[in-house]
Design an enzyme around this catalytic site. Sequence first.
Site, short mmCIF file in Angstrom:
data_model
loop_
_atom_site.label_atom_id
_atom_site.label_comp_id
_atom_site.label_asym_id
_atom_site.label_seq_id
_atom_site.Cartn_x
_atom_site.Cartn_y
_atom_site.Cartn_z
N GLU A 333 0.83 -1.20 0.00
CA GLU A 333 0.00 0.00 0.00
C GLU A 333 0.87 1.25 0.00
O GLU A 333 1.74 1.40 0.86
CB GLU A 333 -0.90 0.04 1.24
N CYS A 334 0.65 2.15 -0.93
CA CYS A 334 1.21 3.50 -0.96
C CYS A 334 2.73 3.49 -0.81
O CYS A 334 3.44 3.29 -1.78
CB CYS A 334 0.55 4.39 0.10
N GLY A 335 3.26 3.69 0.39
CA GLY A 335 4.70 3.63 0.58
C GLY A 335 5.28 2.29 0.14
O GLY A 335 6.40 2.22 -0.39
#
Length: 463
Positions: A333-335
């Site tokens: 997720e994301c990072g």
Amino acid sequence: MSTRPAPRLLISAAHKSSGKTTVTVGLAAALSARGLVVQPFKKGPDYIDPLWLSAATGRACRNLDFHTQPPLLIRETFERQSRGADLSLIEGNKGLYDGVDLEGANSSAMLANWLDAPVVLVVDCAGMTRGVAPLLIGYQAFDPTLHIAGVILNKVSGPRHEKKLRDVVAHYTRIPVLGAVHRGPAMEILERHLGLVPANEAEAASEAIARLAGAVAAQVDLDALLALANRAPETEVFDAPLPAVPAPSLRIGIARDAAFGFYYPDDLDALRQAGAEPVPFDPLADPHLPPDLDGLFIGGGFPEAHMAALEANASLRAEIKARGEAGMPIYAECGGLMYLSRAIVWGGERRAMVGLVPGDAVMHKAPQGRGYVRLRETADFPWPRLEDGPGIVPAHEFHHSRLENIEGSPRFAYQVVRGAGIAEKQDGLMVHNTLACYAHLRSVGANPWAPRFVAFVREKGRR
């Protein structure tokens, strides 16, 4: 169900950036230092404030979010996690009445009413004296059903300013002043491009929390605050025992260090409940993955702030890429998506990352995606389907990076109904058995993603 007194308070503010988080962390730490068991909660999907509240109390902060949780689940989560606590302390988000629509749905006021929680309003008093009175009177009158039990005057400039504010509040309102917190370095926490530096990153987090606790304890009447919490009405308690956690049948590596720390405790609990053992590893320092892993979960964080150190750990990057190409199930997720990309580009620097995702994570000054999102699973979605079909999955995003220079013909697991995603209203880029997205999911309510991911890991077997 049963009933019992449930001491609780919701700490809110007239608007964001009022200093509410630093005051709440200081309160949580100061009350914990008295020997009280304080259970923290955070309204909304935030990760950073809960990290500070968890560090301040020694108990995992739980998120209460109308976007991902139906109201009854919010109540159940609140009551279950409050068990054994002397005080439940809820930090609101934004301003007290700020919501997603004209009626204030999803607001902190709505949450306070739903939980029968008295409200303590933190007011940014910088440049204000007599004006604090109409603000407080207006906030009381706007929703007479809401119990604004007290006010903490914040960002006070000195003793004279404090006296004027106290006199005004006493003369024009009946709201008790619980304290006046003066401006100064004692009430500061380091900030950067996305807000507060997370407690898992701050090198001196414990010292900062102790400093906040001392400042708040010296300037806020903690006894009066506790008295208000203890006058909260009795509430129904979900006292059914939690299901037993089964013995783990597989191991999922969880990236946890200064670069990656955005995980909901509920999600980690849900992984355990599904039969997985979360196994932490440190992408900054560990040269290899832990042994005998069946899958990986790489959550959000700030890899851009640590991109040089992540690049330097070449052996781990190569191992993750090889495992992913061999078919190990990975969820990012994301990072985590940024870490799996070819490179992170920020401030004129380019640092090599894992290279499993065929694109570059390029940082921008303005947010590239921010707020609540809704996703629809596509036919390419790899995990077991929800019982009622693809449906709409609630999630959220907040990222300043954008995945650029994507090679090949990428497949996406989600169509973005609301939000930005990766590109062209799509999110959840899929490579082999890896699903990497900007959206942050939560394994509650309409999308129990954790058991679905565990089932997918179990189906694919150890790689």
